[in-house]
Enzyme design. Structure first.
Site, PDB file in Angstrom:
ATOM      1  N   LYS C  11       0.862  -1.181   0.000  1.00 43.70           N
ATOM      2  CA  LYS C  11       0.000   0.000   0.000  1.00 43.70           C
ATOM      3  C   LYS C  11       0.895   1.227   0.000  1.00 43.70           C
ATOM      4  O   LYS C  11       1.807   1.354   0.826  1.00 43.70           O
ATOM      5  CB  LYS C  11      -0.883   0.005   1.248  1.00 43.70           C
ATOM      6  CG  LYS C  11      -2.040   0.983   1.171  1.00 43.70           C
ATOM      7  CD  LYS C  11      -3.082   0.588   0.133  1.00 43.70           C
ATOM      8  CE  LYS C  11      -4.406   0.203   0.719  1.00 43.70           C
ATOM      9  NZ  LYS C  11      -5.292  -0.466  -0.252  1.00 43.70           N
ATOM     10  N   ARG C 170      29.645  31.935 -11.024  1.00 47.90           N
ATOM     11  CA  ARG C 170      28.260  31.701 -11.421  1.00 47.90           C
ATOM     12  C   ARG C 170      27.422  31.371 -10.196  1.00 47.90           C
ATOM     13  O   ARG C 170      27.952  31.052  -9.141  1.00 47.90           O
ATOM     14  CB  ARG C 170      28.182  30.552 -12.433  1.00 47.90           C
ATOM     15  CG  ARG C 170      28.657  29.219 -11.883  1.00 47.90           C
ATOM     16  CD  ARG C 170      28.364  28.049 -12.836  1.00 47.90           C
ATOM     17  NE  ARG C 170      28.769  26.787 -12.208  1.00 47.90           N
ATOM     18  CZ  ARG C 170      28.544  25.577 -12.727  1.00 47.90           C
ATOM     19  NH1 ARG C 170      27.935  25.467 -13.896  1.00 47.90           N
ATOM     20  NH2 ARG C 170      28.912  24.491 -12.085  1.00 47.90           N
TER      21      ARG C 170
END
Lengths: 298, 298, 298, 298
Positions: C11, C170
């Site tokens: 489940k 960067r």
């Protein structure tokens, strides 16, 4: 002084699937229903007195019980039936809004009991009822379409922040979200009572959908706005029962990739499909004698 | 006759991140900007004449260029600056709507240049400008809150479809989506011109957010409607600059699990958190002397 | 001949919320539990004989019942408890896998019973048990981090399709998904039996999370691969109980916007945050004497 | 000692659309490509030396350039072409994995240049190449199917936590995610070189898909596990080129609504479609003489 303004409450996204088992060829209806009620609800907000409140749980139960008692034909009829019930059965409920989404299924492999979900496109409707008048807006969303040619974009304003080059041929792609308002007040949800002729909702939906698709395919587009107008106008021209169309068209940009750094040309062949940002074009097309919309679009 | 109704167009979800590098302690603003313009746009819809159209690409470029030229302080100031620019610089653009979402970041590990995204909660604003008046709606979404007690629900209508038992103690959980309208016409986006005193948007936002949280925690709730009203009223009471609050509160049901089949009691301990359906409570709280909203909520 | 290969069933996404009400300061655990069992399941596949099948519904019930019977402390203990139960109580179940996600909440406004969801970050664990040995992998996902500097990227291969310029500074941003394997076989889920010392899962989790954050902030990055390795190595260095770390780091590109067309420079200030495509860096860091993983990563 | 384990890097979700304009009847290919490379990458992780790194940006460029140079036929051929290129052209790249998703479009309104996206279903493939052998796994996901009858579930284990009643007739619904491995090493991506006969990927895909649909419709199901096996076995029986099938089938529960409180029966007509939790059935079906999979499933 602080006061209560407009308000509504309900149960959202009630998922109901109904199977009709006439012989071996079963039929399947797969809906997502959302209800909203409003009325004499000042006390619940101001003091927590719930004596006017029909619970959202009961609204949910009603949807399932009505699916059994009345069956589900066109979603518009089911929405009207529910909206009328809530207002007509509860003195404190003065207005109801019922919105339904329908998911389409096709038969699988010729079987009478096996089905395949067909596509991402969703059919929608919103019914309003206030004890005297009903209103109906129908529509669809997630109808994704793309033209590989017959779309240009030029002659636009060039301000200091404009770098976009004009183009005589581009891909035009969008995910159509469209809603259309029916002019007539629908009769009773069951189709039995009421003064006006019942609408064949399924037929009307199919006509509107085809008009949208045909106009998108057939319009030589100078802008997505022009295409939007053509789509809305085609729906109204083809469907006399519809008086107003609202469209929301994201412009799903497809950028021609610059392949020159690799010694390649790119004669309108290879595109980058971008996510964000996207253009968003929204507009309304209507008959000049359309009746007042009232709360239809709320 | 078929005619064009209300329409607007723009660029949606322009993702802009701006870094301010004053020494070692950098600052980060992370936004999602959506612009919408309207005005003398009949021709573009009816004939595809784009001579009135400021492209959505130029709108995007403007957002990035303005982030450099003017910096980004409060998102409300940036939204107003953009809205004014589009209307004031383009004769064909009569109205601008600029919506911004802001994602919050916290410093990571005491570093001046490293950040961690904080939470799912998003701060929002929508600015409107029509060449004379500006309007501002601020807000937030995805603020998920839960009370483990002090919430009951009883005394409601029992119709034929009501099976919900009354309860004296339940979990109350929701994901707050709130928007609040500022009463005053904001002055210029730069804060430099305009007749009224500039708003300290960050301070106002923080006050409204705290009011929502405090009212949710502090209200003994007889219904989510009552809690909604308490939250809206608290914002207005605590923030004199705000004249109207709109709330949309999904009731995220937590069901007490029946453990009797397993020989266990469940004294308000173990719950199933359900997805769908959910209740949806929507309402407005306002000052009785709130000025007209105009297009603020569109 | 056609044969059955590896299989499992269970489940998925059992949402359980547990409230502990010791006095006024309540405690909240909010989990998403998924169970998977395997074993003597040939017949159910080949003939539809279900006599070996413990239903997924019973698995769900067990989760709720155990939440009441045993309470929920660290998710790792709860996962082990469940995994052991399924294998030890059902002869046909030979192996169990229990995966749990935990959503964090903070106190709201100093209240003992009101909570606010904190962030998008999710704590995870996966427990395996096969009747003799248990294995534990812990982790987190959606931990979004960003460095505004101290990241360069150069010296890479330049082939015919390389156009990327080298950069000395960067933005480096990612959403960390990390999993780490514990070296020791955990003792019983209740912490009571078993030959090895019980692990303080919460303390171990906090150490690993802090190691990831500190390494991300503190590493001067020449590539995201290097940062990945630094993050994994830091976890192992700081947490002797952990023998292996797996990281999946999407490189969320932030492109410096070219503002030259508008007469503006852009000295590492204004960035476009892109959605797709994104880099995806995946890697494993481990101790050279890590014990065999067995099914731990399945 | 801390060491580097398995690792790979690449560009994920490169969205490429290719238009072929032979006369008026255009053709459209709409792909989402993800590349992953591995090889002599220790230095980049350990020291940030990028001299072995083919940038993810170059990988992206290669996808677009190859779409122009070689066109795009079956996605499997395109994936193999790219995988071979990366390994064969870069000494430091020893293995490549290229995964492609394809989105289907249909013609709109008979037009040669207008298209409608067809459905949520996605065709997938994953190609591996290591410099000598290529491997191919094909598949699909989001194929949503439902049977209104011919599904029972009984005879299962009843433990202390079992409350599910047995049922002789239930709705069986799932969203099929299936992958199947081709036995033969595919020849060159272009179909030109290589020792084995080229596969007609489109035909093989269509056969496998039809086998899945037919087996789902035609199997009287005593459990979803049995249906899973029937679907996998049918693919292998119908497609001699396929040696192994892996299926992941969420059991999308449809609960018959109890309408007795409203004085109504519910003879298998009205269902609640639930979201979570759901059953999850995973399994493999293969030929007993299937060749070793190697890295095919990674």
């Amino acid at each position: 002084m602080i006061v209560l303004g407009p308000n509504r409450y309900g149960k959202a996204e009630i998922r109901v699937v109904r199977v009709t088992r006439n012989g071996d060829a079963h039929r399947l209806k797969d809906l997502n229903v959302s209800t909203s009620l409003s009325g004499a609800m000042d006390d619940v907000h101001l003091t927590g007195d719930n004596s006017a409140v029909l619970t959202t749980d009961a609204q949910k139960n009603t949807v399932y019980a009505f699916a059994r008692k009345h069956g589900i034909g066109a979603i518009e009829d089911f929405a009207l039936l529910l909206a009328r019930h809530f207002v007509d059965s509860q003195p404190s409920v003065h207005r109801a809004r019922v919105a339904i989404e329908e998911y389409a299924w096709e038969r699988n492999a010729g079987s009478g009991h096996s089905f395949v979900r067909s596509g991402g496109e969703v059919r929608t409707c919103v019914a309003h009822y206030d004890g005297s008048a009903a209103r109906m807006v129908c529509g669809l969303r997630d109808l994704v379409v793309l033209n590989t040619t017959n779309s240009e974009f030029r002659g636009f304003v060039k301000d200091a922040y404009t770098t976009l080059p004009e183009t005589g041929d581009r891909i035009l792609a969008t995910a159509v979200e469209a809603s259309w308002r029916h002019a007539a007040t629908p009769p009773g949800g069951t189709g039995a009572e009421g003064g006006e002729a019942p609408t064949d909702w399924d037929k009307s939906y199919e006509s509107a959908r085809q008009a949208l698709l045909a106009a998108f395919a057939g319009t030589y587009s100078r802008s997505l706005q022009q295409t939007l107008y053509a789509m809305g106008a085609r729906v109204i021209a083809d469907c006399p029962e519809i008086c107003e169309v609202r469209l929301s068209l994201p412009n799903r940009h497809h950028f021609l990739v610059d392949l020159a750094p690799f010694g390649l040309d790119n004669p309108d062949e290879v595109y980058l499909a971008a996510d964000r940002p996207y253009g968003l074009i929204e507009g309304t097309v209507l008959r000049d004698d359309a009746p007042p919309a009232g709360p239809a679009w709320e």
